[in-house]
Design a protein around this motif. Sequence first.
Motif, PDB file in Angstrom:
ATOM      1  N   TRP A 277       0.818  -1.211   0.000  1.00 25.04           N
ATOM      2  CA  TRP A 277       0.000   0.000   0.000  1.00 25.04           C
ATOM      3  C   TRP A 277       0.858   1.270   0.000  1.00 25.04           C
ATOM      4  CZ3 TRP A 277       0.421   3.351   4.142  1.00 25.04           C
ATOM      5  CH2 TRP A 277       0.948   2.842   5.329  1.00 25.04           C
ATOM      6  N   VAL A 278       2.078   1.196   0.537  1.00 29.66           N
ATOM      7  CA  VAL A 278       2.981   2.350   0.467  1.00 29.66           C
ATOM      8  C   VAL A 278       3.401   2.571  -0.983  1.00 29.66           C
ATOM      9  CG1 VAL A 278       5.189   3.307   1.224  1.00 29.66           C
ATOM     10  CG2 VAL A 278       3.793   2.006   2.828  1.00 29.66           C
ATOM     11  N   ASP A 279       3.669   1.503  -1.687  1.00 24.48           N
ATOM     12  CA  ASP A 279       4.017   1.603  -3.109  1.00 24.48           C
ATOM     13  C   ASP A 279       2.866   2.228  -3.896  1.00 24.48           C
ATOM     14  OD1 ASP A 279       5.913   0.987  -5.267  1.00 24.48           O
ATOM     15  OD2 ASP A 279       4.394  -0.431  -5.934  1.00 24.48           O
ATOM     16  N   GLU A 280       1.629   1.915  -3.513  1.00 26.17           N
ATOM     17  CA  GLU A 280       0.468   2.489  -4.193  1.00 26.17           C
ATOM     18  C   GLU A 280       0.398   4.000  -3.965  1.00 26.17           C
ATOM     19  OE1 GLU A 280      -2.809   3.025  -6.466  1.00 26.17           O
ATOM     20  OE2 GLU A 280      -1.561   1.219  -6.343  1.00 26.17           O
ATOM     21  N   ILE A 281       0.731   4.446  -2.748  1.00 30.78           N
ATOM     22  CA  ILE A 281       0.766   5.885  -2.469  1.00 30.78           C
ATOM     23  C   ILE A 281       1.804   6.564  -3.351  1.00 30.78           C
ATOM     24  CG2 ILE A 281       1.474   7.595  -0.732  1.00 30.78           C
ATOM     25  CD1 ILE A 281       0.067   5.891   1.365  1.00 30.78           C
ATOM     26  N   PHE A 282       2.975   5.966  -3.468  1.00 31.84           N
ATOM     27  CA  PHE A 282       4.033   6.538  -4.297  1.00 31.84           C
ATOM     28  C   PHE A 282       3.606   6.592  -5.768  1.00 31.84           C
ATOM     29  CE2 PHE A 282       8.367   7.051  -2.269  1.00 31.84           C
ATOM     30  CZ  PHE A 282       7.857   7.210  -0.990  1.00 31.84           C
ATOM     31  N   LEU A 283       2.885   5.580  -6.226  1.00 25.49           N
ATOM     32  CA  LEU A 283       2.418   5.582  -7.610  1.00 25.49           C
ATOM     33  C   LEU A 283       1.447   6.737  -7.848  1.00 25.49           C
ATOM     34  CD1 LEU A 283       1.841   1.787  -8.326  1.00 25.49           C
ATOM     35  CD2 LEU A 283       3.557   3.266  -9.356  1.00 25.49           C
ATOM     36  N   ARG A 284       0.574   6.985  -6.877  1.00 26.50           N
ATOM     37  CA  ARG A 284      -0.402   8.067  -7.017  1.00 26.50           C
ATOM     38  C   ARG A 284       0.302   9.434  -7.013  1.00 26.50           C
ATOM     39  NH1 ARG A 284      -5.681   7.562  -3.519  1.00 26.50           N
ATOM     40  NH2 ARG A 284      -6.519   8.592  -5.364  1.00 26.50           N
ATOM     41  N   LEU A 285       1.270   9.587  -6.138  1.00 24.63           N
ATOM     42  CA  LEU A 285       2.010  10.851  -6.106  1.00 24.63           C
ATOM     43  C   LEU A 285       2.861  11.027  -7.362  1.00 24.63           C
ATOM     44  CD1 LEU A 285       3.111  11.012  -2.349  1.00 24.63           C
ATOM     45  CD2 LEU A 285       1.184  12.153  -3.471  1.00 24.63           C
ATOM     46  N   ASP A 286       3.364   9.929  -7.887  1.00 23.61           N
ATOM     47  CA  ASP A 286       4.144  10.007  -9.123  1.00 23.61           C
ATOM     48  C   ASP A 286       3.279  10.509 -10.282  1.00 23.61           C
ATOM     49  OD1 ASP A 286       6.650   9.317 -10.700  1.00 23.61           O
ATOM     50  OD2 ASP A 286       5.161   8.096 -11.745  1.00 23.61           O
ATOM     51  N   ARG A 287       1.987  10.191 -10.245  1.00 24.74           N
ATOM     52  CA  ARG A 287       1.091  10.687 -11.287  1.00 24.74           C
ATOM     53  C   ARG A 287       0.955  12.209 -11.206  1.00 24.74           C
ATOM     54  NH1 ARG A 287      -3.534   5.935 -10.643  1.00 24.74           N
ATOM     55  NH2 ARG A 287      -2.194   4.230 -11.385  1.00 24.74           N
ATOM     56  N   LEU A 288       0.953  12.744  -9.977  1.00 23.78           N
ATOM     57  CA  LEU A 288       0.927  14.202  -9.839  1.00 23.78           C
ATOM     58  C   LEU A 288       2.224  14.814 -10.355  1.00 23.78           C
ATOM     59  CD1 LEU A 288      -0.577  14.935  -6.285  1.00 23.78           C
ATOM     60  CD2 LEU A 288      -1.729  15.049  -8.496  1.00 23.78           C
ATOM     61  N   ALA A 289       3.337  14.188 -10.023  1.00 23.11           N
ATOM     62  CA  ALA A 289       4.640  14.754 -10.389  1.00 23.11           C
ATOM     63  C   ALA A 289       4.917  14.648 -11.879  1.00 23.11           C
ATOM     64  CB  ALA A 289       5.747  14.055  -9.596  1.00 23.11           C
ATOM     65  N   SER A 290       4.592  13.512 -12.467  1.00 22.37           N
ATOM     66  CA  SER A 290       4.946  13.259 -13.872  1.00 22.37           C
ATOM     67  C   SER A 290       3.838  13.620 -14.848  1.00 22.37           C
ATOM     68  CB  SER A 290       5.312  11.784 -14.062  1.00 22.37           C
ATOM     69  OG  SER A 290       4.165  10.958 -13.897  1.00 22.37           O
ATOM     70  N   GLY A 291       2.589  13.605 -14.354  1.00 16.71           N
ATOM     71  CA  GLY A 291       1.455  13.858 -15.243  1.00 16.71           C
ATOM     72  C   GLY A 291       1.094  12.663 -16.095  1.00 16.71           C
ATOM     73  N   GLU A 292       1.640  11.485 -15.770  1.00 18.59           N
ATOM     74  CA  GLU A 292       1.394  10.286 -16.574  1.00 18.59           C
ATOM     75  C   GLU A 292       0.986   9.104 -15.705  1.00 18.59           C
ATOM     76  OE1 GLU A 292       4.228  10.584 -20.505  1.00 18.59           O
ATOM     77  OE2 GLU A 292       5.015   9.571 -18.728  1.00 18.59           O
ATOM     78  N   ILE A 293       0.152   8.250 -16.271  1.00 15.66           N
ATOM     79  CA  ILE A 293      -0.164   6.951 -15.674  1.00 15.66           C
ATOM     80  C   ILE A 293       0.549   5.902 -16.518  1.00 15.66           C
ATOM     81  CG2 ILE A 293      -1.976   5.305 -15.069  1.00 15.66           C
ATOM     82  CD1 ILE A 293      -3.918   7.660 -14.886  1.00 15.66           C
ATOM     83  N   ILE A 294       1.559   5.288 -15.940  1.00 19.40           N
ATOM     84  CA  ILE A 294       2.362   4.313 -16.683  1.00 19.40           C
ATOM     85  C   ILE A 294       1.654   2.961 -16.672  1.00 19.40           C
ATOM     86  CG2 ILE A 294       4.607   3.195 -16.865  1.00 19.40           C
ATOM     87  CD1 ILE A 294       4.637   6.197 -17.357  1.00 19.40           C
ATOM     88  N   GLY A 295       1.542   2.336 -17.836  1.00 19.93           N
ATOM     89  CA  GLY A 295       0.895   1.034 -17.945  1.00 19.93           C
ATOM     90  C   GLY A 295       1.850  -0.098 -17.589  1.00 19.93           C
ATOM     91  N   GLU A 296       1.445  -1.306 -17.929  1.00 17.72           N
ATOM     92  CA  GLU A 296       2.252  -2.481 -17.604  1.00 17.72           C
ATOM     93  C   GLU A 296       3.580  -2.479 -18.349  1.00 17.72           C
ATOM     94  OE1 GLU A 296       0.049  -6.022 -18.195  1.00 17.72           O
ATOM     95  OE2 GLU A 296      -1.483  -5.543 -16.697  1.00 17.72           O
ATOM     96  N   ASP A 297       3.616  -1.877 -19.528  1.00 17.95           N
ATOM     97  CA  ASP A 297       4.855  -1.786 -20.303  1.00 17.95           C
ATOM     98  C   ASP A 297       5.449  -0.391 -20.103  1.00 17.95           C
ATOM     99  OD1 ASP A 297       6.950  -1.797 -22.028  1.00 17.95           O
ATOM    100  OD2 ASP A 297       5.801  -2.398 -23.805  1.00 17.95           O
ATOM    101  N   PRO A 298       6.493  -0.279 -19.274  1.00 19.02           N
ATOM    102  CA  PRO A 298       7.054   1.055 -19.000  1.00 19.02           C
ATOM    103  C   PRO A 298       7.711   1.703 -20.207  1.00 19.02           C
ATOM    104  CG  PRO A 298       8.442  -0.682 -18.066  1.00 19.02           C
ATOM    105  CD  PRO A 298       7.198  -1.350 -18.572  1.00 19.02           C
ATOM    106  N   ASP A 299       7.967   0.918 -21.263  1.00 19.01           N
ATOM    107  CA  ASP A 299       8.587   1.484 -22.459  1.00 19.01           C
ATOM    108  C   ASP A 299       7.572   2.195 -23.354  1.00 19.01           C
ATOM    109  OD1 ASP A 299      11.099   0.548 -21.737  1.00 19.01           O
ATOM    110  OD2 ASP A 299      10.753  -1.405 -22.677  1.00 19.01           O
TER     111      ASP A 299
END
Length: 235
Positions: free
Chosen positions: A147-169
Amino acid sequence: MKAPAYLDDDQIERLAELLEQRAVPFKGFNLEALDGYLSALAVGPETVPFEQWQVAVWGTPPRWKDDEERLQVEALLQGHWNMVSQRVRHGDDDLPDHLAPLLWLPEDPEQEQDDELDVGRDWAFGFFRGAELSEIAWDKWLDEHEWVDEIFLRLDRLASGEIIGEDPDQPGEAVSYRERLEVIASLPGMLADLHHLRIDALTPREPIRREATPDRNAPCPCGSGKKYKKCCGAV
């Protein structure tokens, strides 16, 4: 100057002006980034002393007019720290207005806005800068708590402006203004959850004291008259 328990409107405005003049031009933080930065420190797995964390705030450490001015500025920073430290003890439903996260929103956040409006970006950027000061300890939490990783993913969306899918490339999906608002609205709850984890991690555990095991051929301590191996020590 004694550090206030929290910053009032005039003190917030004064600190914001100082940062815009003395920090932002030198790759330091604006007020929103500072709020995210201190939030990461307040809920993080390690305690970072003031002398260490304030360095990054300014980018290039400024030269103050005199000791009195320096102490006044440090009191404002400590007041902001006090404010954030109180905030993380509250969740989404009981957060007092005077402890709300300091980030810019449109005058009417519910009105439709352009998805290019990157609200929350600087706050999330500051949070990740704060997490970098205890990177190894944060990585341990991320490995141990999904669940901590999930928080970081949500904050990363604010910082980057992107939702990364299963393929990071592959190119990520753009984060909409509404999705940003949802993350921002959940900040107090996420910080409160991290605060509880921090308290639990820093709380000393009482060691379990075990009585010494009798020799197998000694009389059983229960008083049965049998040898320990034939009584309570029997497997």
